[in-house]
Design a protein around this motif. Structure first.
Motif, short mmCIF file in Angstrom:
data_model
loop_
_atom_site.label_atom_id
_atom_site.label_comp_id
_atom_site.label_asym_id
_atom_site.label_seq_id
_atom_site.Cartn_x
_atom_site.Cartn_y
_atom_site.Cartn_z
N LEU A 25 0.86 -1.03 -0.19
CA LEU A 25 -0.07 0.05 0.00
C LEU A 25 1.10 1.28 0.22
N LEU A 26 1.91 1.28 0.76
CA LEU A 26 2.87 2.43 0.95
C LEU A 26 3.48 2.49 -0.45
N GLY A 27 4.00 1.34 -0.99
CA GLY A 27 4.60 1.37 -2.15
C GLY A 27 4.02 1.83 -3.32
N SER A 28 2.71 1.52 -3.23
CA SER A 28 1.67 2.13 -4.50
C SER A 28 1.29 3.53 -4.26
N PHE A 29 1.28 3.87 -3.03
CA PHE A 29 0.97 5.35 -2.90
C PHE A 29 2.22 6.30 -3.05
N LEU A 30 3.40 5.81 -2.99
CA LEU A 30 4.64 6.48 -3.61
C LEU A 30 4.80 6.53 -4.91
N LEU A 31 4.44 5.35 -5.57
CA LEU A 31 4.39 5.27 -7.04
C LEU A 31 3.55 6.22 -7.84
N TYR A 32 2.50 6.04 -7.45
CA TYR A 32 1.40 7.12 -7.94
C TYR A 32 1.40 8.53 -7.35
N GLY A 33 1.88 8.87 -6.15
CA GLY A 33 2.19 10.17 -5.88
C GLY A 33 3.29 10.96 -6.87
N VAL A 34 4.33 10.00 -7.02
CA VAL A 34 5.57 10.58 -7.85
C VAL A 34 4.93 10.41 -9.35
N GLY A 35 4.21 9.62 -9.93
CA GLY A 35 3.70 9.69 -11.04
C GLY A 35 2.82 10.85 -11.32
N PHE A 36 2.13 11.44 -10.37
CA PHE A 36 1.09 12.51 -10.63
C PHE A 36 1.90 13.76 -10.39
N ALA A 37 2.96 13.84 -9.61
CA ALA A 37 3.76 15.25 -9.36
C ALA A 37 4.25 15.69 -10.64
N GLN A 38 4.41 16.97 -10.29
CA GLN A 38 5.04 17.73 -11.39
C GLN A 38 6.53 17.47 -11.43
N PRO A 39 7.39 17.34 -12.50
CA PRO A 39 8.70 16.99 -12.51
C PRO A 39 9.52 17.93 -11.59
N GLN A 40 9.20 19.31 -11.65
CA GLN A 40 10.01 20.26 -10.67
C GLN A 40 9.70 19.78 -9.19
N GLN A 41 8.41 19.28 -8.85
CA GLN A 41 8.33 19.04 -7.41
C GLN A 41 9.21 17.82 -7.03
N ILE A 42 9.41 16.92 -8.11
CA ILE A 42 10.09 15.71 -7.74
C ILE A 42 11.60 16.05 -7.61
#
Length: 58
Positions: A25-42
Motif C-alpha cells: 500500500l505504501l509503495g503504491s502510494f509512493l509510485l502514484y504520488g511520484v507519477g502525478f507530481a510535477q517534474p519540478q516538485q520531484i
C-alpha cells in the motif's frame, strides 16, 4: 504443545501478511504520488533530501 506452535505460526503468518499489505500500500502510494507530481516538485524533493543528508549536489 502442538496447538501452541500452530497458533504462534498462524499469528506470525498473519503479522507477515499485514506487513506485506502495508508495504504494498505504501509503495503504491509512493509510485502514484511520484507519477502525478510535477517534474519540478520531484526534483525539489530529491534535492532537499540530498541536502538533509549533507550530500553535496552542487
Amino acid at each position: 504443545m502442538t496447538t501452541r506452535s500452530i497458533r504462534t505460526t498462524a499469528a506470525t503468518s498473519a503479522r507477515t501478511a499485514v506487513a506485506a499489505f502495508v508495504a504494498m500500500l505504501l509503495g503504491s502510494f509512493l509510485l502514484y504520488g511520484v507519477g502525478f507530481a510535477q517534474p519540478q516538485q520531484i526534483h525539489d524533493a530529491a534535492h532537499d533530501a540530498r541536502h538533509s543528508f549533507a550530500f553535496p549536489c552542487h
